[in-house]
Design a protein around this motif. Structure first.
Motif, short mmCIF file in Angstrom:
data_model
loop_
_atom_site.label_atom_id
_atom_site.label_comp_id
_atom_site.label_asym_id
_atom_site.label_seq_id
_atom_site.Cartn_x
_atom_site.Cartn_y
_atom_site.Cartn_z
N SER A 246 2.11 -8.80 -7.69
CA SER A 246 2.26 -7.16 -7.73
C SER A 246 3.35 -6.85 -6.73
CB SER A 246 1.13 -6.61 -7.44
OG SER A 246 1.08 -5.15 -7.35
N ASP A 247 3.92 -5.70 -6.84
CA ASP A 247 4.79 -4.91 -5.91
C ASP A 247 4.04 -3.73 -5.24
OD1 ASP A 247 4.91 -3.45 -8.15
OD2 ASP A 247 7.26 -3.22 -8.07
N ASP A 248 2.82 -3.57 -5.79
CA ASP A 248 2.03 -2.55 -5.18
C ASP A 248 2.08 -2.80 -3.62
OD1 ASP A 248 -0.17 -0.32 -5.22
OD2 ASP A 248 -0.98 -2.03 -4.00
N ALA A 249 2.26 -1.72 -2.84
CA ALA A 249 2.50 -1.96 -1.16
C ALA A 249 1.33 -1.98 -0.66
CB ALA A 249 3.01 -0.46 -0.91
N GLY A 250 0.35 -1.69 -1.08
CA GLY A 250 -1.10 -2.10 -0.48
C GLY A 250 -1.39 -3.38 -0.40
N LYS A 251 -1.19 -3.82 -1.82
CA LYS A 251 -1.62 -5.44 -1.89
C LYS A 251 -0.50 -6.31 -1.47
CE LYS A 251 -3.59 -4.38 -6.67
NZ LYS A 251 -3.44 -4.57 -8.12
N VAL A 252 0.75 -5.79 -1.38
CA VAL A 252 1.75 -6.81 -0.82
C VAL A 252 1.58 -6.92 0.83
CG1 VAL A 252 4.13 -7.12 -0.39
CG2 VAL A 252 3.60 -6.38 -2.60
N ALA A 253 1.13 -5.72 1.22
CA ALA A 253 0.80 -5.63 2.78
C ALA A 253 -0.24 -6.62 3.25
CB ALA A 253 0.70 -4.12 3.37
N ALA A 254 -1.34 -6.36 2.41
CA ALA A 254 -2.29 -7.32 2.55
C ALA A 254 -1.90 -8.83 2.42
CB ALA A 254 -3.44 -7.11 1.61
N ALA A 255 -1.22 -9.25 1.49
CA ALA A 255 -0.78 -10.66 1.38
C ALA A 255 0.17 -10.92 2.56
CB ALA A 255 0.11 -10.93 0.20
N MET A 256 0.98 -10.21 2.89
CA MET A 256 1.87 -10.29 4.27
C MET A 256 1.19 -10.65 5.41
SD MET A 256 4.95 -7.49 3.92
CE MET A 256 5.95 -7.92 5.32
N ARG A 257 0.10 -9.85 5.68
CA ARG A 257 -0.70 -10.07 6.79
C ARG A 257 -1.58 -11.48 6.85
NH1 ARG A 257 -1.22 -5.15 9.72
NH2 ARG A 257 -0.54 -3.24 8.68
N ALA A 258 -1.88 -11.85 5.35
CA ALA A 258 -2.95 -12.96 5.46
C ALA A 258 -2.00 -14.38 5.72
CB ALA A 258 -3.45 -12.94 4.06
N MET A 259 -0.72 -14.33 5.53
CA MET A 259 0.01 -15.33 5.34
C MET A 259 0.86 -15.69 6.80
SD MET A 259 2.13 -15.42 1.58
CE MET A 259 3.03 -14.12 2.12
N PRO A 260 0.90 -16.89 7.19
CA PRO A 260 1.61 -17.24 8.41
C PRO A 260 2.92 -17.03 8.08
CG PRO A 260 1.05 -19.33 7.37
CD PRO A 260 0.34 -18.18 6.48
#
Length: 404
Positions: free
Chosen positions: A324-338
């Protein structure tokens, strides 16, 4: 007001297209590079930041979930009103999903506030103020490459340890310079040194004579230069013309890029300590990426341009992971990944939005020690992470969970 670059690729299979249509808000991922194309920081951001973003898109394959990635860019001209206006238009009318780079702390703070109200993402590589992840932090904002805390603690600590105990601070008169001057002063005092005085200068000033004379007359062992880009170059050049270093005082550039050294020449910049998050000549990966960058721009990448590349690549990985390009979902994925890219191995994002990455103390080589073009830095050592980021115990960011 801005330019557009389309990096398109044919969509994959029919199922992938249907899935992407359902999950991408407008069938495209749009990235805006908000930068300085002709001003004081153009050499260390500007065209190079746009090219770095392009290279990240190309490395990812030019599409996400079978849909195209579109890149636009604009020049904020170091005007907060213009930068804010462009950000509002990009987010609200032009459906830009994320804005990157933003050299100039005042503009970066304004854009981060707009991003939060628009529920869109902003990945800041060019600006340095710690306010971005401290009292003005945002769940939609990420501070990618460096901040004034890191630069002050890396460079000032080394200079004080080397005997430079008394300082005079020459700083640019806007949010970045003010914060860098404060951080530098705190480090100098905490390490047992003292501040004999300070002066602020306008952004992009041509004549540093009056400011340098104040610094010279202070008798300080070290003149700390808390500005960036052409201001740093001009201050160092004019300090040489005034015979300041010949008279026994030393210069400490609190932020110095490889492009600045190239403009100054090794004869003028040699021996200067600096802190950096990347260097083109670190290993085979950095050299290969930088060779392509050099072919396109005519220069090796600054750490800010390398940061733009890394931030865009990580964002695209996160969109793909989130589906998704939903900002909240992308932000969560960014924080979860190295964070892994040509310049970065295993960095991560802290809860306040600060990227925790390796930083290095470097020293500008002498002309005799430089073996080939752009062979300018000697990497002295890796700086421990606890010395380059503000402790969360000191944070005023509302996203940080307080203990006790």
């Amino acid at each position: 007001m801005f330019k557009k670059l389309s990096l398109l690729a044919a969509a994959g299979g029919a199922c992938l297209c249907m899935q992407a249509r359902a999950q991408l808000s407008d069938d495209v991922v749009k990235i805006g590079v908000l930068t300085d194309m002709a001003g004081v920081t153009a050499d260390i951001t500007g065209k190079g930041s746009v090219v770095a973003a392009q290279m990240a898109v190309e490395e990812f394959g030019g599409k996400v979930m079978g849909k195209p990635v579109q890149l636009i860019y604009g020049d904020h001209q170091h005007r907060t009103d213009l930068g804010a206006s462009m950000a509002r238009q990009w987010y609200d009318r032009d459906q830009v999903d994320v804005i990157v780079d933003i050299p100039n702390s005042s503009i970066a703070l304004a854009v981060q506030r707009i991003a939060m109200s628009s529920k869109k993402l902003v990945l800041i590589s060019g600006a340095g103020t710690t306010a971005l992840t401290n009292d003005q932090c945002s769940p939609y904002g990420f501070h990618w490459t460096y901040d004034t805390y890191a630069m002050a603690h890396g460079t000032a600590s080394a200079v004080v340890a080397n005997g430079g105990k008394s300082w005079f601070i020459l700083a640019s008169d806007y949010a970045f310079g003010a914060q860098l001057a404060r951080d530098t002063s705190e480090v100098v005092v905490s390490e047992g040194g003292k501040i004999l005085g300070s002066v602020k200068h306008p952004l992009n000033v041509a004549d540093f004579a009056s400011f340098l004379l104040q610094a010279q007359s202070s008798g300080a062992q070290v003149i700390g230069i808390a500005n960036a880009g052409n201001d740093t170059i001009n201050a160092i050049k004019q300090a040489g013309e005034f015979g300041i270093t010949q008279g026994g005082q030393s210069l400490a550039a609190m932020i110095l890029m490889i492009n600045d050294v190239h403009s100054l020449g090794l004869d003028k910049a040699q021996g200067t300590y600096l802190t950096t998050s990347s260097y083109w000549d670190m290993n085979d990966k950095t050299r290969a990426w930088s060779k392509t960058f050099m072919e396109r721009t005519g220069a090796m990448p600054s750490m800010l341009q390398a940061g733009v590349y890394g931030s865009v690549l990580h964002y695209l990985k996160a969109v793909d992971k989130a589906g998704s390009d939903d900002a909240g979902k992308v932000a969560a994925a960014m924080r979860a990944m190295p964070i892994n890219d040509a310049f970065t191995d295993g960095a991560r994002i802290r809860e306040d939005g600060r990227v925790l990455r390796d930083m290095y103390l470097a020293k500008v080589k002498t002309p005799a020690a430089s073996r080939y073009p752009w062979d300018y830095f000697e990497i002295v050592r890796k700086i421990p992470l606890d010395q380059t980021v503000m402790p969360l115990s000191e944070s005023t960011c509302r996203l940080v969970a307080k203990q006790g």
